[in-house]
Design a protein around this motif. Structure first.
Motif, PDB file in Angstrom:
ATOM      1  N   MET A  76      -1.865 -23.506   6.859  1.00 23.26           N
ATOM      2  CA  MET A  76      -0.938 -24.437   6.508  1.00 23.26           C
ATOM      3  C   MET A  76       0.434 -23.593   6.726  1.00 23.26           C
ATOM      4  SD  MET A  76      -2.566 -26.439   3.142  1.00 23.26           S
ATOM      5  CE  MET A  76      -2.936 -24.906   2.215  1.00 23.26           C
ATOM      6  N   TYR A  77       1.430 -24.539   6.914  1.00 24.09           N
ATOM      7  CA  TYR A  77       2.910 -24.231   6.733  1.00 24.09           C
ATOM      8  C   TYR A  77       3.252 -23.272   5.405  1.00 24.09           C
ATOM      9  CZ  TYR A  77       3.183 -27.525  10.688  1.00 24.09           C
ATOM     10  OH  TYR A  77       3.119 -28.199  11.931  1.00 24.09           O
ATOM     11  N   SER A  78       3.943 -22.388   5.481  1.00 27.58           N
ATOM     12  CA  SER A  78       4.443 -21.659   4.278  1.00 27.58           C
ATOM     13  C   SER A  78       5.938 -20.978   4.845  1.00 27.58           C
ATOM     14  CB  SER A  78       3.557 -20.543   3.875  1.00 27.58           C
ATOM     15  OG  SER A  78       3.654 -19.374   4.468  1.00 27.58           O
ATOM     16  N   LYS A  79       6.671 -20.803   3.833  1.00 23.44           N
ATOM     17  CA  LYS A  79       7.756 -20.128   3.802  1.00 23.44           C
ATOM     18  C   LYS A  79       7.710 -18.685   4.457  1.00 23.44           C
ATOM     19  CE  LYS A  79      11.478 -21.467   3.109  1.00 23.44           C
ATOM     20  NZ  LYS A  79      12.410 -22.171   4.213  1.00 23.44           N
ATOM     21  N   ALA A  80       6.755 -18.106   4.152  1.00 26.78           N
ATOM     22  CA  ALA A  80       6.338 -16.765   4.482  1.00 26.78           C
ATOM     23  C   ALA A  80       6.132 -16.848   6.092  1.00 26.78           C
ATOM     24  CB  ALA A  80       5.440 -16.003   3.869  1.00 26.78           C
ATOM     25  N   LYS A  81       5.131 -17.506   6.339  1.00 30.53           N
ATOM     26  CA  LYS A  81       4.816 -18.068   7.998  1.00 30.53           C
ATOM     27  C   LYS A  81       6.316 -18.412   8.746  1.00 30.53           C
ATOM     28  CE  LYS A  81       1.175 -20.038   9.217  1.00 30.53           C
ATOM     29  NZ  LYS A  81       0.151 -21.292   9.926  1.00 30.53           N
ATOM     30  N   GLU A  82       6.822 -19.223   8.152  1.00 34.41           N
ATOM     31  CA  GLU A  82       8.215 -19.546   8.671  1.00 34.41           C
ATOM     32  C   GLU A  82       9.181 -18.503   9.227  1.00 34.41           C
ATOM     33  OE1 GLU A  82      11.500 -23.352   8.216  1.00 34.41           O
ATOM     34  OE2 GLU A  82      11.084 -21.783   6.244  1.00 34.41           O
ATOM     35  N   ARG A  83       9.365 -17.711   8.292  1.00 36.37           N
ATOM     36  CA  ARG A  83      10.091 -16.193   8.376  1.00 36.37           C
ATOM     37  C   ARG A  83       9.618 -15.414   9.302  1.00 36.37           C
ATOM     38  NH1 ARG A  83      11.210 -11.400   5.460  1.00 36.37           N
ATOM     39  NH2 ARG A  83      13.425 -10.716   6.090  1.00 36.37           N
ATOM     40  N   PHE A  84       8.295 -15.381   9.299  1.00 40.75           N
ATOM     41  CA  PHE A  84       7.482 -14.210  10.300  1.00 40.75           C
ATOM     42  C   PHE A  84       7.923 -14.817  11.699  1.00 40.75           C
ATOM     43  CE2 PHE A  84       4.154 -13.776  13.126  1.00 40.75           C
ATOM     44  CZ  PHE A  84       4.046 -12.502  13.337  1.00 40.75           C
ATOM     45  N   LEU A  85       7.361 -15.980  11.914  1.00 40.84           N
ATOM     46  CA  LEU A  85       7.621 -16.635  13.316  1.00 40.84           C
ATOM     47  C   LEU A  85       9.330 -16.499  13.676  1.00 40.84           C
ATOM     48  CD1 LEU A  85       5.335 -19.877  13.073  1.00 40.84           C
ATOM     49  CD2 LEU A  85       5.042 -17.768  14.529  1.00 40.84           C
ATOM     50  N   GLU A  86      10.160 -16.889  12.763  1.00 44.38           N
ATOM     51  CA  GLU A  86      11.476 -16.853  13.192  1.00 44.38           C
ATOM     52  C   GLU A  86      11.877 -15.369  13.355  1.00 44.38           C
ATOM     53  OE1 GLU A  86      15.639 -15.933  13.156  1.00 44.38           O
ATOM     54  OE2 GLU A  86      14.402 -15.629  11.347  1.00 44.38           O
ATOM     55  N   THR A  87      11.367 -14.342  12.757  1.00 43.53           N
ATOM     56  CA  THR A  87      11.977 -13.133  13.196  1.00 43.53           C
ATOM     57  C   THR A  87      11.195 -12.341  14.126  1.00 43.53           C
ATOM     58  OG1 THR A  87      10.545 -12.288  11.374  1.00 43.53           O
ATOM     59  CG2 THR A  87      12.768 -12.666  10.737  1.00 43.53           C
ATOM     60  N   PHE A  88       9.977 -12.659  14.358  1.00 44.32           N
ATOM     61  CA  PHE A  88       9.234 -12.314  15.522  1.00 44.32           C
ATOM     62  C   PHE A  88       9.887 -12.780  16.889  1.00 44.32           C
ATOM     63  CE2 PHE A  88       4.922 -12.269  17.878  1.00 44.32           C
ATOM     64  CZ  PHE A  88       4.927 -11.180  18.047  1.00 44.32           C
ATOM     65  N   ASN A  89      10.294 -14.183  16.802  1.00 42.37           N
ATOM     66  CA  ASN A  89      10.650 -14.552  18.023  1.00 42.37           C
ATOM     67  C   ASN A  89      12.342 -14.124  18.552  1.00 42.37           C
ATOM     68  OD1 ASN A  89      10.520 -16.569  20.348  1.00 42.37           O
ATOM     69  ND2 ASN A  89      12.489 -17.493  19.100  1.00 42.37           N
ATOM     70  N   ARG A  90      13.054 -14.042  17.262  1.00 39.53           N
ATOM     71  CA  ARG A  90      14.426 -13.397  17.386  1.00 39.53           C
ATOM     72  C   ARG A  90      14.588 -12.115  17.697  1.00 39.53           C
ATOM     73  NH1 ARG A  90      17.396 -11.577  13.253  1.00 39.53           N
ATOM     74  NH2 ARG A  90      16.028 -12.648  11.627  1.00 39.53           N
ATOM     75  N   ARG A  96      12.821  -9.531  24.730  1.00 40.90           N
ATOM     76  CA  ARG A  96      11.916  -9.000  25.828  1.00 40.90           C
ATOM     77  C   ARG A  96      11.412 -10.193  26.710  1.00 40.90           C
ATOM     78  NH1 ARG A  96      11.713  -6.695  21.350  1.00 40.90           N
ATOM     79  NH2 ARG A  96      11.452  -4.359  20.966  1.00 40.90           N
ATOM     80  N   GLY A  97      12.217 -11.292  26.839  1.00 37.71           N
ATOM     81  CA  GLY A  97      12.056 -12.350  27.753  1.00 37.71           C
ATOM     82  C   GLY A  97      10.619 -13.038  27.406  1.00 37.71           C
ATOM     83  N   MET A  98       9.974 -12.906  26.229  1.00 35.77           N
ATOM     84  CA  MET A  98       8.842 -13.623  25.790  1.00 35.77           C
ATOM     85  C   MET A  98       8.995 -14.598  24.910  1.00 35.77           C
ATOM     86  SD  MET A  98       6.748  -9.831  25.581  1.00 35.77           S
ATOM     87  CE  MET A  98       5.169 -10.541  25.369  1.00 35.77           C
ATOM     88  N   GLN A  99      10.059 -15.361  24.906  1.00 39.15           N
ATOM     89  CA  GLN A  99      10.069 -16.552  23.799  1.00 39.15           C
ATOM     90  C   GLN A  99       9.393 -17.496  24.094  1.00 39.15           C
ATOM     91  OE1 GLN A  99      12.552 -15.180  25.935  1.00 39.15           O
ATOM     92  NE2 GLN A  99      13.777 -16.944  26.945  1.00 39.15           N
ATOM     93  N   ASP A 100       8.533 -17.827  25.366  1.00 39.81           N
ATOM     94  CA  ASP A 100       8.164 -18.919  25.507  1.00 39.81           C
ATOM     95  C   ASP A 100       6.500 -18.621  25.237  1.00 39.81           C
ATOM     96  OD1 ASP A 100       9.937 -20.650  26.788  1.00 39.81           O
ATOM     97  OD2 ASP A 100       9.931 -19.519  28.559  1.00 39.81           O
ATOM     98  N   TYR A 101       6.225 -17.347  24.743  1.00 36.71           N
ATOM     99  CA  TYR A 101       4.909 -17.130  24.444  1.00 36.71           C
ATOM    100  C   TYR A 101       4.556 -17.887  22.868  1.00 36.71           C
ATOM    101  CZ  TYR A 101       3.798 -13.589  27.812  1.00 36.71           C
ATOM    102  OH  TYR A 101       3.703 -13.153  29.049  1.00 36.71           O
ATOM    103  N   LEU A 102       3.395 -18.506  22.835  1.00 38.27           N
ATOM    104  CA  LEU A 102       2.925 -19.049  21.543  1.00 38.27           C
ATOM    105  C   LEU A 102       2.352 -17.991  20.772  1.00 38.27           C
ATOM    106  CD1 LEU A 102       1.979 -22.667  22.630  1.00 38.27           C
ATOM    107  CD2 LEU A 102       4.169 -22.087  21.763  1.00 38.27           C
ATOM    108  N   VAL A 103       2.357 -18.256  19.253  1.00 32.75           N
ATOM    109  CA  VAL A 103       1.360 -17.529  18.543  1.00 32.75           C
ATOM    110  C   VAL A 103       0.259 -18.044  18.103  1.00 32.75           C
ATOM    111  CG1 VAL A 103       1.863 -15.903  16.243  1.00 32.75           C
ATOM    112  CG2 VAL A 103       3.594 -16.163  17.968  1.00 32.75           C
TER     113      VAL A 103
END
Length: 426
Positions: A76-90, A96-103
């Motif tokens: 399920m969605y959570s604030k912790a997951k949201e922050r992980f995905l945002e920081t991991f992507n940013r 590294r030019g990998m922003q189009d990869y999905l997690v």
């Protein structure tokens, strides 16, 4: 020790090499129950790149728990997951030019990520065969184990391990033999017996396999071969990733773009179980829930991973420090190799993923045993357990590195020098 011997399965392993009870850990050090201090050159087999109980990560986790943050929530969605995905992507993917990869969040261990990656490759391509490499290690669940070369681990399967063709890794036959050319010949020969694979799975540095390294040229040739035959390129970055080689991903600046990347071990930054698969957008052909698990996505790990990205990876400073410390370790290891047994010893690996290869596993094991008695936790790797392997936390101090190298120097002297002789000066 009796409670462990009476109640724990005989499958236990590391405790046999380090037979003390640990009750505290900080940075690059472990402390036993009797107060003995050890420098940690094992670090959870590469799980603790940022050391034990790093204060920034610890505080982030304590704050999250204190505020009753979600501990478990399936996917399920959570604030912790949201922050992980945002920081991991940013901080990690986009620069590294990998922003189009999905997690994809898999079960919490590296072998879970490998299982998912292999399953996806087979689903996407409609093929079952996979190429893996000599001395590769990818985990101990069945599909990952089938791709693993280690005889000891494969022997524990109790069933057939199928749908994998083993190929020679870079320099397996020496620098003069092109293993890519061998693969190319086998793949192009309709009578070679090698079915066209769904994917190739490879480690850029083979951690458990003995710190064998692939060059950028070899990897580029491998990627080209994958494209020619419609095979997906999977990079297993579970041990070599998260900064261990001096860059976040082991394949950075090597001119390759994997289709799938597996990450685990130091991804959480705190030793918390966590694994993901990174996949190119067009490969995301899963149906909802088609590959799932109760513990896919660890909210506590999301918190510490995001804190690690922000604390260590906002600039190049941390990666630079890893490369500098790696060079410091390499120089000292090369001095040890020259001083004891000469050409019989040599240094292997990249970044801070380094080791000294010994003539046999018996001598390497004895060195690790002696080192532990002197206050250093260190293990072996390799096809004959012949490599004394450094996997210390990347945050280790120069003073701790020097002390650990002094201990190794003494241990190598006891094993290789003539009895009672005095070590020669560097």
């Amino acid at each position: 020790m009796e409670i462990f011997k009476q109640n724990e399965s005989g499958v236990r392993s590391y405790c046999r090499s380090f037979p003390v009870v640990f009750n505290k850990a900080l940075g690059a050090e472990l402390f036993s129950a009797d107060g003995t201090r050890y420098i940690d050159f094992l670090a959870g087999a590469g799980t603790l790149n940022y050391g034990h109980n790093h204060p920034v990560l610890k505080q982030a986790l304590l704050d999250y728990i204190e505020n009753d943050g979600l501990t478990h929530g399936l996917d399920m969605y959570s604030k912790a997951k949201e922050r992980f995905l945002e920081t991991f992507n940013r901080i990690i993917l986009k620069p590294r030019g990998m922003q189009d990869y999905l997690v994809q969040f898999t079960g919490p261990t590296g072998t879970n990520a490998v299982e998912a990656a292999l399953k996806l490759a087979r689903k996407v391509t409609g093929r079952s065969n996979v190429i893996s490499f000599t001395n590769g290690f990818h985990g101990c669940s069945l599909a990952a184990l089938a791709a693993t070369g280690n005889e000891h681990h494969r022997g524990g399967a109790g069933t057939a391990l199928n749908d994998v063709s083993r190929m020679p890794y870079a320099n397996y036959f020496g620098k003069e033999v092109s293993t890519i050319a061998m693969m190319k010949k086998l793949l192009e020969d309709p009578s070679s017996g090698v079915d066209t694979p769904a994917a190739v799975i490879v480690e850029v540095v083979q951690g458990e396999g003995g710190l064998n390294t692939a060059s950028a040229d070899w990897l580029r040739q491998l990627e080209k071969l994958c494209r020619q035959h419609g095979m997906l390129l999977i990079v297993d970055d579970i041990q070599a990733g998260c900064g261990r080689t001096g860059s976040f991903f082991s394949f950075e600046d090597m001119g390759v773009q994997p289709d799938i990347v597996t990450l685990s071990k130091s991804l959480s930054g705190y030793g918390l179980p966590f694994a993901v698969v990174l996949l190119k957008n067009e490969l995301d052909q899963w149906k909802p829930g088609e590959h799932n698990g109760t513990f896919r996505g660890n909210n506590h790990a999301f918190v510490t991973a995001a804190a690690a990205f922000e604390h260590f990876w906002q600039s190049e400073d941390f990666a630079l420090s890893v490369r500098e410390k790696g060079q410091r370790i390499r120089i000292r290891m090369e001095q040890i190799a020259r001083r004891h047994a000469g050409s019989k010893l040599f240094v292997k690996g990249r970044g801070m993923m380094l080791g000294i290869s010994c003539p046999d596993g018996e001598s390497a094991g004895r060195i690790c045993e002696l080192a532990f008695g002197k206050g250093l936790v260190i293990e072996t790797s390799g096809n004959h357990s012949q490599v004394v392997k450094c996997l210390c936390p990347l945050v280790i101090s120069e003073e701790q590195i020097d002390r650990a190298m002094d201990i190794l120097d003494e241990a190598f002297a006891e094993v290789f020098d003539d009895a009672g002789s005095t070590r020669k000066a560097s």
